[in-house]
Design a protein around this motif. Structure first.
Motif, PDB file in Angstrom:
ATOM      1  N   MET A   1      42.941 106.722 -22.733  1.00 20.98           N
ATOM      2  CA  MET A   1      44.280 106.836 -22.008  1.00 20.98           C
ATOM      3  C   MET A   1      44.050 106.618 -20.100  1.00 20.98           C
ATOM      4  SD  MET A   1      46.953 106.973 -24.556  1.00 20.98           S
ATOM      5  CE  MET A   1      48.320 107.692 -23.314  1.00 20.98           C
ATOM      6  N   VAL A   2      44.697 105.881 -19.474  1.00 24.26           N
ATOM      7  CA  VAL A   2      44.305 106.008 -19.065  1.00 24.26           C
ATOM      8  C   VAL A   2      45.146 105.915 -17.390  1.00 24.26           C
ATOM      9  CG1 VAL A   2      42.775 103.334 -19.175  1.00 24.26           C
ATOM     10  CG2 VAL A   2      44.697 103.175 -18.379  1.00 24.26           C
ATOM     11  N   PHE A   3      45.520 105.837 -16.397  1.00 26.33           N
ATOM     12  CA  PHE A   3      46.393 105.732 -15.193  1.00 26.33           C
ATOM     13  C   PHE A   3      47.282 104.472 -14.691  1.00 26.33           C
ATOM     14  CE2 PHE A   3      44.598 110.032 -13.530  1.00 26.33           C
ATOM     15  CZ  PHE A   3      44.690 111.082 -14.310  1.00 26.33           C
ATOM     16  N   VAL A   4      48.341 104.076 -14.449  1.00 27.21           N
ATOM     17  CA  VAL A   4      48.048 102.767 -14.148  1.00 27.21           C
ATOM     18  C   VAL A   4      49.045 103.562 -12.858  1.00 27.21           C
ATOM     19  CG1 VAL A   4      50.173 100.973 -13.794  1.00 27.21           C
ATOM     20  CG2 VAL A   4      48.197 101.725 -15.946  1.00 27.21           C
ATOM     21  N   VAL A   5      48.623 103.058 -11.675  1.00 27.60           N
ATOM     22  CA  VAL A   5      49.097 103.540 -10.370  1.00 27.60           C
ATOM     23  C   VAL A   5      49.431 102.023 -10.108  1.00 27.60           C
ATOM     24  CG1 VAL A   5      47.493 105.659  -9.820  1.00 27.60           C
ATOM     25  CG2 VAL A   5      47.293 103.511  -9.463  1.00 27.60           C
ATOM     26  N   ARG A   6      50.308 102.778  -8.559  1.00 25.87           N
ATOM     27  CA  ARG A   6      50.783 101.785  -8.109  1.00 25.87           C
ATOM     28  C   ARG A   6      49.932 100.596  -6.920  1.00 25.87           C
ATOM     29  NH1 ARG A   6      55.802 100.946  -9.847  1.00 25.87           N
ATOM     30  NH2 ARG A   6      56.874 103.189  -9.644  1.00 25.87           N
TER      31      ARG A   6
ATOM     32  N   PRO B   1      51.310 117.665  -5.182  1.00 26.74           N
ATOM     33  CA  PRO B   1      53.120 117.817  -4.845  1.00 26.74           C
ATOM     34  C   PRO B   1      52.835 116.435  -4.404  1.00 26.74           C
ATOM     35  CG  PRO B   1      51.073 118.794  -3.419  1.00 26.74           C
ATOM     36  CD  PRO B   1      50.157 119.087  -4.046  1.00 26.74           C
ATOM     37  N   GLY B   2      54.610 116.601  -4.761  1.00 30.56           N
ATOM     38  CA  GLY B   2      54.614 115.287  -4.086  1.00 30.56           C
ATOM     39  C   GLY B   2      54.640 113.876  -4.735  1.00 30.56           C
ATOM     40  N   VAL B   3      54.304 114.099  -6.119  1.00 24.58           N
ATOM     41  CA  VAL B   3      53.646 113.192  -7.235  1.00 24.58           C
ATOM     42  C   VAL B   3      54.797 113.665  -8.351  1.00 24.58           C
ATOM     43  CG1 VAL B   3      52.349 112.296  -8.965  1.00 24.58           C
ATOM     44  CG2 VAL B   3      51.153 113.266  -6.430  1.00 24.58           C
ATOM     45  N   GLN B   4      54.933 112.202  -8.789  1.00 22.74           N
ATOM     46  CA  GLN B   4      55.870 111.611  -9.781  1.00 22.74           C
ATOM     47  C   GLN B   4      55.338 110.932 -11.275  1.00 22.74           C
ATOM     48  OE1 GLN B   4      59.534 109.752  -8.581  1.00 22.74           O
ATOM     49  NE2 GLN B   4      60.394 111.975  -8.777  1.00 22.74           N
ATOM     50  N   ILE B   5      55.000 111.298 -12.596  1.00 21.59           N
ATOM     51  CA  ILE B   5      54.384 110.940 -13.015  1.00 21.59           C
ATOM     52  C   ILE B   5      54.814 110.140 -14.336  1.00 21.59           C
ATOM     53  CG2 ILE B   5      52.233 112.746 -13.010  1.00 21.59           C
ATOM     54  CD1 ILE B   5      52.918 113.672 -15.693  1.00 21.59           C
ATOM     55  N   ILE B   6      55.059 109.669 -14.831  1.00 22.29           N
ATOM     56  CA  ILE B   6      55.602 108.856 -15.860  1.00 22.29           C
ATOM     57  C   ILE B   6      55.444 108.776 -16.947  1.00 22.29           C
ATOM     58  CG2 ILE B   6      56.766 106.765 -17.082  1.00 22.29           C
ATOM     59  CD1 ILE B   6      58.515 107.878 -14.245  1.00 22.29           C
ATOM     60  N   MET B   7      55.413 109.826 -18.107  1.00 19.44           N
ATOM     61  CA  MET B   7      54.880 109.462 -19.055  1.00 19.44           C
ATOM     62  C   MET B   7      56.449 109.798 -20.855  1.00 19.44           C
ATOM     63  SD  MET B   7      53.509 113.320 -19.527  1.00 19.44           S
ATOM     64  CE  MET B   7      53.973 113.238 -21.527  1.00 19.44           C
ATOM     65  N   PRO B   8      55.635 108.569 -21.943  1.00 15.55           N
ATOM     66  CA  PRO B   8      56.768 109.456 -22.937  1.00 15.55           C
ATOM     67  C   PRO B   8      56.893 111.137 -23.215  1.00 15.55           C
ATOM     68  CG  PRO B   8      55.001 107.860 -23.442  1.00 15.55           C
ATOM     69  CD  PRO B   8      54.630 107.814 -21.891  1.00 15.55           C
ATOM     70  N   ASN B   9      57.575 111.094 -24.069  1.00 16.20           N
ATOM     71  CA  ASN B   9      57.851 112.451 -24.792  1.00 16.20           C
ATOM     72  C   ASN B   9      56.939 112.624 -25.847  1.00 16.20           C
ATOM     73  OD1 ASN B   9      59.317 114.819 -25.380  1.00 16.20           O
ATOM     74  ND2 ASN B   9      61.390 113.953 -25.156  1.00 16.20           N
TER      75      ASN B   9
ATOM     76  N   GLY C   1      52.500 109.506 -26.024  1.00 18.97           N
ATOM     77  CA  GLY C   1      53.168 110.982 -24.846  1.00 18.97           C
ATOM     78  C   GLY C   1      51.984 112.235 -25.177  1.00 18.97           C
ATOM     79  N   ARG C   2      52.051 112.106 -26.798  1.00 23.16           N
ATOM     80  CA  ARG C   2      50.892 113.165 -27.016  1.00 23.16           C
ATOM     81  C   ARG C   2      50.012 112.836 -26.417  1.00 23.16           C
ATOM     82  NH1 ARG C   2      54.477 113.400 -31.792  1.00 23.16           N
ATOM     83  NH2 ARG C   2      53.891 111.756 -32.638  1.00 23.16           N
ATOM     84  N   ASN C   3      49.248 111.642 -26.802  1.00 18.47           N
ATOM     85  CA  ASN C   3      47.796 111.251 -26.030  1.00 18.47           C
ATOM     86  C   ASN C   3      47.435 111.722 -24.696  1.00 18.47           C
ATOM     87  OD1 ASN C   3      47.154 110.353 -28.640  1.00 18.47           O
ATOM     88  ND2 ASN C   3      47.193 108.286 -28.383  1.00 18.47           N
ATOM     89  N   ALA C   4      48.588 111.119 -24.098  1.00 14.54           N
ATOM     90  CA  ALA C   4      48.197 111.823 -22.557  1.00 14.54           C
ATOM     91  C   ALA C   4      48.618 113.299 -22.023  1.00 14.54           C
ATOM     92  CB  ALA C   4      49.621 111.474 -21.761  1.00 14.54           C
ATOM     93  N   TYR C   5      49.200 114.531 -23.465  1.00 17.76           N
ATOM     94  CA  TYR C   5      49.521 115.955 -23.201  1.00 17.76           C
ATOM     95  C   TYR C   5      47.951 116.034 -23.481  1.00 17.76           C
ATOM     96  CZ  TYR C   5      51.690 120.110 -23.767  1.00 17.76           C
ATOM     97  OH  TYR C   5      51.877 121.632 -24.055  1.00 17.76           O
ATOM     98  N   LEU C   6      47.777 115.710 -24.499  1.00 19.09           N
ATOM     99  CA  LEU C   6      46.290 116.034 -24.623  1.00 19.09           C
ATOM    100  C   LEU C   6      44.766 115.703 -23.960  1.00 19.09           C
ATOM    101  CD1 LEU C   6      46.843 115.627 -28.696  1.00 19.09           C
ATOM    102  CD2 LEU C   6      46.788 118.064 -27.791  1.00 19.09           C
TER     103      LEU C   6
END
Lengths: 332, 287
Positions: free
Chosen positions: A118-123, A139-147, A154-159
């Motif tokens: 699992m990785v971060f894709v950033v701008r 603060p001020g960060v918005q993250i996008i992940m599936p439910n 989404g489960r992998n990101a959460y775990l």
């Protein structure tokens, strides 16, 4: 004119001809983004099998959401083999008696021929300087992940975030839960699935970071261009497995156990491993991992079994109704 | 009467209504259609053509057409029979029959698909028997045909019932009293009277059969090159980050829709012409 004729003849005879020539047919029921991997793998195996036994095999593929596919196999989709992106889906088939209970031990490496992380894709250029999980909860960060309720991604990101928080100094289940609460406050929405999250991030340009598979980041590059984003590896993340299994009930009925077993075993061959690497999935073979080191930077990973006992246990603790996710996530 | 009143509305009202109507159509129908083609051609004609020539895409197109070709004759036979019975005869349970015909409109397509799984799936009512006899329905073409049949079967009957009711049974009675047999009456009197309505129903049913997603998705199994129809193929290509492939396949669907639309307009125009003629003939009698 020629093209039209060719098109028409493919239309009319393509299906019939290919089915009629084969000695045996295998159906591989798989998750949705695995098409390229197996499209490239199948001819390799066909050649190998023909050289070894003289038999012509026809290999068919079916791809959709992993859990939907497992459901379909249970309802009678005649898969000889299943190649999924979560152990839970094969576990489900084992519970239904279609797959051996000890499927994970039938093949090496927990029956997962390749892995991802699992990785971060950033701008582009990482303008918010997001380097690790802690930054994502800032603060001020918005993250996008599936439910996580509906999506394995989404489960992998959460775990992953949970495991990272556990391993921090003084970390325990309580601090991890607090951290996830803070992290999810930064999620303006939870996407329905992996592809949905990508569209939200890349096309609607919502959010500062998308949490996804390393392999998926490469597919995003294919569609949106490599220069459009930067991939960031956090200090600890999940090694995601892609387990495979033989569907005993089907192969016994069709008499294809031999071919199906060889098909899956071949995923661990040099050819199979190199094919995975070319499709941005981390091979198990250490030599190949070294050879493709540019695509696969070293990253500290954990497996679900190490931190959470098993995928089943992780699911029960965190994602069942009333689990930790329900406690930390307040819908907006 | 109505038409004279409408033209007496002040000009600005007309302009506002027209702008709202056309603007809405442009944003919700025109733009998406354009977007499909723009996306499909985003990386040039070469890639577009290559995407369409993919064997999997071709087989999806072929399967979509095949299903429509099988489903429509069934629908025509059923629709005409049902409309005939309902429009020309009085019998007990007629309103029940009408309600049943409407059932597919009321049921969500996904639920319809699930019903077939419950019936024919491995754990379904007939599943064990079917699998013992090597008959594949679910996750094979027969299941997809059944699902499409279910979804589309009200279209023709629904189109014909009001038409046949309006026409009454005078002409058929006249034919019979002049010595026509049942079939003669059907071919020479009934069918010519309903042919445009029938065609209109066929076109609607065809559009739905080719575009159906939900029900077919549930029973398809998504086997590449075998049980993938165009709408399913579009979704899966999109999910695989193959935007050009997805939109190229979508453009084929859009083209089919446009052809359907043109055919529908022509049929509508012919229908109107015939009713106008009929009215002109009947008018002197009615006064």
């Amino acid at each position: 004119m020629n093209a039209v004729r060719k098109t028409l003849s493919t239309l009319l005879f393509g299906l019939v001809a290919s089915a009629a020539l084969a000695d045996a047919t295998l159906l591989n029921v798989s998750y949705d983004v695995a098409r390229d991997v197996y499209r490239d793998f199948n001819p390799l195996f066909q050649k190998h099998w023909q050289a070894k036994t003289g038999e012509t095999l026809e290999l068919r593929q079916s791809h959709a959401g992993s859990s939907k596919q497992a459901r379909a196999v249970a309802d009678g989709l005649e898969a000889d083999v299943v190649t999924m992106n979560q152990g839970n889906d094969i576990e489900f088939l084992a519970d239904k008696g279609l797959v051996a209970k000890d499927w994970a031990r039938k093949f090496p490496n927990n029956a997962s021929p390749y892995t991802s992380a699992m990785v971060f894709v950033v701008r582009k250029g990482n303008p918010k300087n997001l380097k690790d999980w802690a930054d994502l909860a800032g603060p001020g960060v918005q993250i996008i992940m599936p439910n996580p309720k509906s999506s394995g991604n989404g489960r992998n990101a959460y775990l992953s975030a949970w495991a990272w928080a556990l391993r921090q100094p003084g970390g325990d289940d309580k601090t991890a839960q607090e951290f996830l609460g803070k992290l999810l406050k930064n999620a303006p929405l939870l996407a329905a699935g992996g592809r949905d999250a990508t569209t939200t991030f890349m096309q609607r340009r919502i959010g500062d970071v998308l949490i996804t598979f390393e392999s998926e980041a490469e597919m995003i590059a294919k569609e949106f261009g490599k220069g459009e984003f930067t991939v960031v590896y956090p200090s600890l993340t999940m090694q995601t497995e892609f387990p495979v299994a033989i569907v005993d009930k089907v192969v016994d009925k069709k008499g294809t156990r031999q071919q199906a077993t060889a098909y899956l075993e071949y995923l661990w061959s040099k050819d199979g491993q190199e094919n995975a690497a070319r499709n941005y999935l981390r091979p198990r073979d250490p030599e190949l991992l070294k050879k493709y080191a540019v695509s696969f930077p070293a990253v500290k990973t954990f497996t679900v079994d190490e931190v959470f006992g098993s995928a089943k246990q992780a699911f029960a603790t965190h994602f069942k109704d009333g689990g930790t996710f329900d406690r930390v996530y307040v819908a907006k | 009467m109505k038409s004279t009143r409408a033209t007496q509305e002040p000009a600005w009202v007309r302009i506002v209504l027209l702008t709202v109507g056309l603007g809405f159509l442009f944003f919700f129908l025109g733009l998406p259609l354009v977007a499909v083609f723009v996306e499909a051609l985003a990386q040039g004609w070469g890639l577009y053509a290559a995407a369409l020539r993919e064997p999997e895409t071709l087989s999806a197109i072929w399967l979509t057409v095949l299903i429509a070709l099988i489903v429509l004759p069934f629908n025509v036979a059923f629709g005409v029979a049902a409309a005939w019975a309902i429009a020309k005869f009085e019998f007990r349970g007629k309103s029940l029959l009408i309600t049943l015909i409407d059932l597919p409109f009321a049921v969500s397509p996904v639920v319809a698909g699930l019903v077939f799984i419950l019936l024919f799936g491995a754990q379904g009512a007939f599943g064990p028997w079917l699998s013992a006899h090597e008959i594949k329905i679910i996750f094979a073409v027969p299941g997809m045909i059944l699902a499409t049949l279910f979804i589309t079967f009200p279209f023709i009957a629904r189109e014909l019932i009001p038409l046949m009711q309006a026409q009454g049974k005078d002409e058929e009675e006249a034919a019979v009293s002049l010595g026509a047999s049942g079939w003669q009456m059907f071919w020479r009197v009934t069918l010519p009277n309903i042919k445009w309505g029938l065609l209109y129903g066929v076109i609607l049913a065809n559009a739905r059969a080719m575009g159906e997603f939900g029900a077919v998705s549930v029973v398809s199994g998504h086997i590449r090159g075998e049980t993938n129809t165009l709408p399913l193929h579009v979704e899966i290509l999109y999910n695989e980050y193959n935007a050009v492939g997805a939109f190229a396949a979508a453009s084929v669907l859009a083209l089919l829709a446009l052809v359907t639309l043109v055919a529908k307009t022509i049929v509508e125009w012919r229908m109107k012409k015939e009713t106008d003629m009929l009215n002109a003939v009947l008018a002197p009698e009615k006064t």
